[in-house]
Design an enzyme around this catalytic site. Structure first.
Site, PDB file in Angstrom:
ATOM      1  CG  HIS A  87    -156.187 -64.554  -0.399  1.00 56.20           C
ATOM      2  ND1 HIS A  87    -156.220 -65.634   0.281  1.00 56.20           N
ATOM      3  CD2 HIS A  87    -155.980 -64.434  -1.662  1.00 56.20           C
ATOM      4  CE1 HIS A  87    -155.596 -66.639  -0.759  1.00 56.20           C
ATOM      5  NE2 HIS A  87    -155.369 -65.838  -1.904  1.00 56.20           N
ATOM      6  CG  HIS A  95    -157.861 -70.918  -5.809  1.00 56.60           C
ATOM      7  ND1 HIS A  95    -157.415 -72.200  -5.644  1.00 56.60           N
ATOM      8  CD2 HIS A  95    -156.996 -70.008  -5.705  1.00 56.60           C
ATOM      9  CE1 HIS A  95    -156.174 -72.032  -5.123  1.00 56.60           C
ATOM     10  NE2 HIS A  95    -155.810 -70.692  -5.292  1.00 56.60           N
TER      11      HIS A  95
HETATM   12  O1  G3P Z   1    -152.494 -62.951  -5.082  1.00 60.08           O
HETATM   13  C1  G3P Z   1    -151.574 -63.906  -4.431  1.00 60.08           C
HETATM   14  C2  G3P Z   1    -152.572 -65.323  -4.027  1.00 60.08           C
HETATM   15  O2  G3P Z   1    -153.876 -65.166  -4.243  1.00 60.08           O
HETATM   16  C3  G3P Z   1    -151.954 -66.613  -4.690  1.00 60.08           C
HETATM   17  O3  G3P Z   1    -152.464 -67.763  -4.273  1.00 60.08           O
HETATM   18  O4  G3P Z   1    -153.620 -69.757  -4.492  1.00 60.08           O
HETATM   19  O5  G3P Z   1    -154.538 -67.960  -3.195  1.00 60.08           O
HETATM   20  O6  G3P Z   1    -154.418 -67.822  -5.695  1.00 60.08           O
HETATM   21  P1  G3P Z   1    -153.767 -68.165  -4.206  1.00 60.08           P
HETATM   22 CA    CA Z   2    -155.315 -65.763  -5.807  1.00 61.26          CA
END
Ligand code: G3P
Ligand code: CA
Length: 246
Positions: free
Chosen positions: A12, A54
């Site tokens: 992630h 982000h």
């Molecule tokens: O790909 C899923 C996830 O990244 C979505 O949540 O807030 O981390 O972008 P966020």
């Molecule tokens: Ca994301």
């Protein structure tokens, strides 16, 4: 149904908790830990340069201030996007999507690209991300997946580069999910694992779509989700899950 052709465990925001999010250091950390797939977020700077970011503002992850959509990339480039995470990452820059994409290709890691538009830039961001992804990954052995929470971003990506696969992001799976998958031409649905029911997982797979869940940091939960038929998970805990969890 064709088996999920991409890595099942996806790091992630680059390197999860082990590196500053959405940085080249994060992508390198994922590779170093043996991960074959990474997720990161793409937003447009004020001059329309696609960058990895982000939040809609600079404060949380850099030493700058203000809105991403109002800051030109030449000013963002000078910022420190690593110190908030840890001292060894001091001075880590905000990467352009172009640099990050090239690094993924060079490292041989697959990219799950989240189109993360600032409010009001949904279509513009989807179009820019898709066009650049097409150019960067032209002739590459594995095409990236473009995904978004924003239908307008996915629609624009579809129009700009229809050949690139798309995934629809959602928190809870909505009742009309199948309609949206068809309209946006998506191959995968990505949901918050905490809001997923086993019957929903079955329905998505039975309809012929791949199913992903985020952000899963407990190996026991990964096991349960895989048993339900989830194809891949996105994790922050590269240290706990491991790239070869199956
Ligand atoms: O790909 C899923 C996830 O990244 C979505 O949540 O807030 O981390 O972008 P966020
Ligand atoms: Ca994301």
């Amino acid at each position: 149904m064709k088996p999920w052709p991409y890595p099942r465990i996806i790091a992630h925001r680059g390197g999860g908790t082990l590196a500053p999010e959405n940085t080249l250091a994060g992508l390198r950390k994922a590779k170093e830990m043996g991960y074959a797939g990474v997720e990161f977020d793409v937003m447009l700077a004020a001059d329309a340069t696609p960058i990895l970011m982000h939040d809609e503002t600079l404060e949380r992850t850099t030493n700058g201030r203000g809105a991403i959509a109002e800051t030109a990339y030449r000013d963002m480039e000078k910022l420190d996007a690593g110190s908030w995470h840890s001292a060894p990452h001091m001075g880590e820059p905000v990467p352009s999507f172009e640099r990050a994409g090239r690094l993924c290709i060079e490292l041989g890691i697959w990219a799950d690209i989240e189109i993360k538009p600032a409010k009001g830039y949904e279509a513009e961001t989807g179009r820019a991300a898709a066009l650049l992804a097409r150019e960067l990954w032209r002739g590459a052995p594995m095409q990236p997946l473009l995904c978004s929470f924003q239908p307008a971003s996915l629609a624009a990506a579809k129009e700009a580069a229809p050949e690139l696969p798309r995934g629809a992001l959602t928190k809870r799976i909505p009742p009309d999910w199948e309609h949206w998958m068809q309209v946006l031409g998506c191959v995968s649905l990505h949901c918050d694992y905490r809001l997923l029911q086993p019957r929903e997982a079955r329905a998505v797979r039975d309809a012929g779509y791949w199913l992903l869940s985020y952000t899963v940091n407990d190996p026991h939960i990964v096991r349960v989700l895989f048993d339900w038929g989830v194809d891949a998970i996105i994790t922050d805990r590269l240290d706990l899950i491991g790239p070869d969890f199956a």
